[in-house]
Design a protein around this motif. Structure first.
Motif, PDB file in Angstrom:
ATOM      1  N   THR A 249      12.108 -33.388   5.263  1.00 59.03           N
ATOM      2  CA  THR A 249      12.987 -32.225   5.369  1.00 59.03           C
ATOM      3  C   THR A 249      13.835 -32.294   6.630  1.00 59.03           C
ATOM      4  OG1 THR A 249      11.411 -30.841   4.148  1.00 59.03           O
ATOM      5  CG2 THR A 249      13.049 -29.705   5.493  1.00 59.03           C
ATOM      6  N   LEU A 250      13.215 -32.610   7.748  1.00 62.50           N
ATOM      7  CA  LEU A 250      13.954 -32.722   9.006  1.00 62.50           C
ATOM      8  C   LEU A 250      14.990 -33.839   8.932  1.00 62.50           C
ATOM      9  CD1 LEU A 250      11.019 -32.256  11.565  1.00 62.50           C
ATOM     10  CD2 LEU A 250      12.740 -30.554  10.898  1.00 62.50           C
ATOM     11  N   LEU A 251      14.629 -34.949   8.306  1.00 64.51           N
ATOM     12  CA  LEU A 251      15.552 -36.077   8.189  1.00 64.51           C
ATOM     13  C   LEU A 251      16.764 -35.708   7.338  1.00 64.51           C
ATOM     14  CD1 LEU A 251      16.403 -38.998   8.511  1.00 64.51           C
ATOM     15  CD2 LEU A 251      14.772 -39.629   6.715  1.00 64.51           C
ATOM     16  N   ILE A 252      16.527 -35.054   6.208  1.00 69.89           N
ATOM     17  CA  ILE A 252      17.633 -34.647   5.330  1.00 69.89           C
ATOM     18  C   ILE A 252      18.589 -33.718   6.064  1.00 69.89           C
ATOM     19  CG2 ILE A 252      18.189 -33.278   3.272  1.00 69.89           C
ATOM     20  CD1 ILE A 252      15.547 -34.407   2.047  1.00 69.89           C
ATOM     21  N   LYS A 253      18.033 -32.766   6.792  1.00 68.53           N
ATOM     22  CA  LYS A 253      18.875 -31.811   7.512  1.00 68.53           C
ATOM     23  C   LYS A 253      19.639 -32.488   8.655  1.00 68.53           C
ATOM     24  CE  LYS A 253      17.426 -28.045   5.290  1.00 68.53           C
ATOM     25  NZ  LYS A 253      18.219 -26.945   4.739  1.00 68.53           N
ATOM     26  N   CYS A 254      19.006 -33.436   9.330  1.00 69.77           N
ATOM     27  CA  CYS A 254      19.694 -34.150  10.406  1.00 69.77           C
ATOM     28  C   CYS A 254      20.882 -34.939   9.862  1.00 69.77           C
ATOM     29  CB  CYS A 254      18.726 -35.088  11.124  1.00 69.77           C
ATOM     30  SG  CYS A 254      17.568 -34.262  12.228  1.00 69.77           S
ATOM     31  N   ARG A 255      20.668 -35.614   8.754  1.00 72.91           N
ATOM     32  CA  ARG A 255      21.776 -36.365   8.146  1.00 72.91           C
ATOM     33  C   ARG A 255      22.929 -35.431   7.786  1.00 72.91           C
ATOM     34  NH1 ARG A 255      17.999 -40.512   4.637  1.00 72.91           N
ATOM     35  NH2 ARG A 255      18.629 -42.440   5.695  1.00 72.91           N
ATOM     36  N   ARG A 256      22.612 -34.279   7.224  1.00 76.23           N
ATOM     37  CA  ARG A 256      23.661 -33.318   6.876  1.00 76.23           C
ATOM     38  C   ARG A 256      24.414 -32.848   8.123  1.00 76.23           C
ATOM     39  NH1 ARG A 256      20.830 -29.072   2.613  1.00 76.23           N
ATOM     40  NH2 ARG A 256      20.436 -30.560   0.912  1.00 76.23           N
ATOM     41  N   ALA A 257      23.674 -32.587   9.190  1.00 79.85           N
ATOM     42  CA  ALA A 257      24.306 -32.094  10.416  1.00 79.85           C
ATOM     43  C   ALA A 257      25.232 -33.150  11.019  1.00 79.85           C
ATOM     44  CB  ALA A 257      23.237 -31.698  11.422  1.00 79.85           C
ATOM     45  N   GLY A 271       8.082 -30.473  21.179  1.00 82.16           N
ATOM     46  CA  GLY A 271       6.737 -31.010  20.955  1.00 82.16           C
ATOM     47  C   GLY A 271       6.590 -31.835  19.703  1.00 82.16           C
ATOM     48  N   VAL A 272       7.215 -31.414  18.594  1.00 86.84           N
ATOM     49  CA  VAL A 272       7.116 -32.171  17.341  1.00 86.84           C
ATOM     50  C   VAL A 272       7.861 -33.487  17.450  1.00 86.84           C
ATOM     51  CG1 VAL A 272       7.523 -32.074  14.839  1.00 86.84           C
ATOM     52  CG2 VAL A 272       6.859 -30.015  16.058  1.00 86.84           C
ATOM     53  N   GLY A 273       8.763 -33.593  18.432  1.00 87.02           N
ATOM     54  CA  GLY A 273       9.460 -34.848  18.653  1.00 87.02           C
ATOM     55  C   GLY A 273       8.541 -35.983  19.065  1.00 87.02           C
ATOM     56  N   ALA A 274       7.287 -35.669  19.399  1.00 86.23           N
ATOM     57  CA  ALA A 274       6.309 -36.712  19.730  1.00 86.23           C
ATOM     58  C   ALA A 274       5.646 -37.287  18.488  1.00 86.23           C
ATOM     59  CB  ALA A 274       5.233 -36.138  20.658  1.00 86.23           C
ATOM     60  N   ASN A 275       5.879 -36.677  17.314  1.00 88.29           N
ATOM     61  CA  ASN A 275       5.248 -37.140  16.081  1.00 88.29           C
ATOM     62  C   ASN A 275       5.700 -38.565  15.746  1.00 88.29           C
ATOM     63  OD1 ASN A 275       5.479 -37.396  12.893  1.00 88.29           O
ATOM     64  ND2 ASN A 275       3.821 -35.957  13.333  1.00 88.29           N
ATOM     65  N   ARG A 276       4.753 -39.454  15.543  1.00 89.41           N
ATOM     66  CA  ARG A 276       5.075 -40.866  15.332  1.00 89.41           C
ATOM     67  C   ARG A 276       5.885 -41.095  14.064  1.00 89.41           C
ATOM     68  NH1 ARG A 276      -0.627 -44.033  16.699  1.00 89.41           N
ATOM     69  NH2 ARG A 276      -0.796 -43.377  18.895  1.00 89.41           N
ATOM     70  N   ARG A 277       5.491 -40.422  12.972  1.00 92.10           N
ATOM     71  CA  ARG A 277       6.204 -40.632  11.714  1.00 92.10           C
ATOM     72  C   ARG A 277       7.649 -40.144  11.826  1.00 92.10           C
ATOM     73  NH1 ARG A 277       3.856 -41.880   7.219  1.00 92.10           N
ATOM     74  NH2 ARG A 277       1.860 -41.014   7.915  1.00 92.10           N
ATOM     75  N   LEU A 278       7.847 -39.006  12.476  1.00 86.88           N
ATOM     76  CA  LEU A 278       9.196 -38.482  12.640  1.00 86.88           C
ATOM     77  C   LEU A 278      10.053 -39.438  13.456  1.00 86.88           C
ATOM     78  CD1 LEU A 278      11.225 -36.143  12.302  1.00 86.88           C
ATOM     79  CD2 LEU A 278      10.310 -35.169  14.421  1.00 86.88           C
ATOM     80  N   ARG A 279       9.523 -39.939  14.535  1.00 93.23           N
ATOM     81  CA  ARG A 279      10.280 -40.858  15.392  1.00 93.23           C
ATOM     82  C   ARG A 279      10.642 -42.133  14.627  1.00 93.23           C
ATOM     83  NH1 ARG A 279       9.238 -39.106  21.064  1.00 93.23           N
ATOM     84  NH2 ARG A 279       9.851 -41.129  21.899  1.00 93.23           N
ATOM     85  N   ALA A 280       9.680 -42.660  13.878  1.00 96.18           N
ATOM     86  CA  ALA A 280       9.917 -43.906  13.140  1.00 96.18           C
ATOM     87  C   ALA A 280      10.942 -43.700  12.025  1.00 96.18           C
ATOM     88  CB  ALA A 280       8.605 -44.424  12.558  1.00 96.18           C
ATOM     89  N   GLU A 281      10.818 -42.614  11.275  1.00 95.88           N
ATOM     90  CA  GLU A 281      11.724 -42.370  10.152  1.00 95.88           C
ATOM     91  C   GLU A 281      13.149 -42.106  10.633  1.00 95.88           C
ATOM     92  OE1 GLU A 281      11.227 -42.631   6.956  1.00 95.88           O
ATOM     93  OE2 GLU A 281       9.094 -43.095   7.050  1.00 95.88           O
ATOM     94  N   LEU A 282      13.310 -41.341  11.700  1.00 93.36           N
ATOM     95  CA  LEU A 282      14.647 -41.059  12.204  1.00 93.36           C
ATOM     96  C   LEU A 282      15.286 -42.312  12.809  1.00 93.36           C
ATOM     97  CD1 LEU A 282      14.169 -37.525  13.807  1.00 93.36           C
ATOM     98  CD2 LEU A 282      15.540 -38.096  11.800  1.00 93.36           C
ATOM     99  N   ALA A 283      14.492 -43.117  13.492  1.00 93.10           N
ATOM    100  CA  ALA A 283      15.028 -44.360  14.050  1.00 93.10           C
ATOM    101  C   ALA A 283      15.473 -45.304  12.937  1.00 93.10           C
ATOM    102  CB  ALA A 283      13.989 -45.028  14.938  1.00 93.10           C
ATOM    103  N   GLU A 287      19.376 -46.695  11.984  1.00 97.65           N
ATOM    104  CA  GLU A 287      19.791 -48.081  11.786  1.00 97.65           C
ATOM    105  C   GLU A 287      20.493 -48.262  10.442  1.00 97.65           C
ATOM    106  OE1 GLU A 287      16.505 -50.679  12.285  1.00 97.65           O
ATOM    107  OE2 GLU A 287      16.155 -50.150  14.387  1.00 97.65           O
ATOM    108  N   LYS A 288      20.024 -47.560   9.432  1.00 97.98           N
ATOM    109  CA  LYS A 288      20.608 -47.673   8.091  1.00 97.98           C
ATOM    110  C   LYS A 288      21.956 -46.984   7.996  1.00 97.98           C
ATOM    111  CE  LYS A 288      19.712 -46.527   3.236  1.00 97.98           C
ATOM    112  NZ  LYS A 288      18.766 -45.907   2.274  1.00 97.98           N
ATOM    113  N   ASP A 289      22.062 -45.780   8.571  1.00 98.78           N
ATOM    114  CA  ASP A 289      23.264 -44.961   8.403  1.00 98.78           C
ATOM    115  C   ASP A 289      24.290 -45.147   9.516  1.00 98.78           C
ATOM    116  OD1 ASP A 289      21.865 -44.024   6.264  1.00 98.78           O
ATOM    117  OD2 ASP A 289      21.575 -41.988   7.032  1.00 98.78           O
TER     118      ASP A 289
END
Length: 340
Positions: A249-257, A271-283, A287-289
């Protein structure tokens, strides 16, 4: 610059030598005390206990930071403290101490917006982002998407309609019987989960807009847990499915923004910015976009004094400072801030 953070359940103090060209290299000391053990028996933050603990811990942490930096109080050129948003009692502890210290030393003081501190935390790193950029601020109390045209020029693109991402993590962990603080415990458990066993909805991604709502997702997890066999593997699978839903959900919204603002820089903080999955998926998405992601180091994702010292230094350098009154703002819109 002395920075004081006391908005909730962590007492943070830092000392920063202001260097506009390389602010991160000017960090001389930082000390942090967490009240996690104090509030664990209650399953959440008790405001009165938080305020009292800030009173006990703040001045010893100031002395600790000064000693680490090899400085005396008279060496300070300014004091920054969190003025809001946050718990009013906790805010008043830091504001009163910071304002009194500044008055005694004859130096300027500045009240800092807590979320601006988070937003600027990546500037403490060696390769800081330059505006314009989009910031995703995700914590226990906030989920915000902000367009940053310049420091102090902010436009909120998306906000939390109910539970913030961090709050959803904590509440979901609690209903599944995980220990406090629930968010990190749930994220750790999710690492043992199997992908695809539980798939939950990605809230408000099936319609236009950049706002967030995670209360319904929390209810889905509750129903899945209540109707499961409640084994440890099932618990981990549900945690994995929940975390994936939040991150997607966060990734979809970031791409839209990023598309809406035609911006190619994304800052992730809170604080949620420390989440490993979030950091990996956004990084990986960056690279893709073709957009670049910026994260503060893990120690500066959660509440800390360094981000307050930095935000305060920037605003003092721009000629802003507080009067002698001790004022805090438990509710404070980021868009109300003046330009830096």
């Amino acid at each position: 610059m002395l920075g004081i953070e006391s908005s909730c359940d962590e007492t943070g103090v830092a000392i920063l030598r202001w260097q506009p060209e390389a602010p991160g290299r000017g960090l001389l000391a930082h000390a942090l005390y967490s009240q996690v053990k104090l509030h664990a028996d209650y399953g959440g933050v008790v405001p009165e206990l938080a305020s009292r603990d800030h009173v006990r811990k703040l001045l010893p942490l100031v002395r600790e930071a000064l000693a680490e930096a090899g400085l005396q109080p008279a060496d300070l050129g300014g004091v920054a403290y969190t003025a809001g948003p946050g718990l009013v009692g906790a805010l008043l502890v830091g504001a009163a101490a910071g304002r009194a210290l500044a008055w005694a030393l004859g130096v300027p003081a500045i009240g800092v917006h807590h979320m601006e501190g988070h937003l600027l935390a990546p500037l403490l790193e060696d390769d800081p982002p330059e505006p314009p950029f989009v910031a995703l601020l995700v914590s226990g109390g906030h989920s915000l998407l902000v367009e940053v045209k310049a420091i102090g020029e902010y436009r909120i693109l998306g906000d939390t309609l109910d539970d913030a991402a961090g709050e959803a993590f904590d509440k979901t962990a609690k209903l599944m019987g995980l220990p406090y603080p629930g968010g990190p415990a749930l994220a750790k458990l999710a690492e043992q989960g199997r992908p695809g066993v539980f798939r939950f909805s990605r809230p408000m991604t099936d319609r236009p807009g950049l706002d967030f709502s995670f209360s319904g997702l929390k209810t889905q997890v509750l129903l899945a847990w209540q109707h499961s066999d409640k084994s440890e593997q099932t618990r981990a699978d549900i945690a994995r499915g929940f975390e994936e839903a939040i991150v997607d959900t966060l990734l979809i919204k970031c791409r839209r923004a990023l598309q809406a603002t035609d911006t190619h820089r994304l800052v992730i903080a809170g604080g949620v910015g420390a989440n490993r999955r979030l950091r990996a998926e956004l990084a990986a998405a960056g690279e893709k976009d073709g957009f670049r992601t910026y994260f503060p180091r893990l120690a500066f994702c959660t509440d800390n004094g360094a981000m307050i010292a930095l935000a305060g230094a920037i605003r003092l350098a721009g000629g802003q400072h507080q009067g002698e009154a001790v004022e805090v703002r438990p509710r404070w819109n980021l868009e109300d801030l003046p330009a830096a």
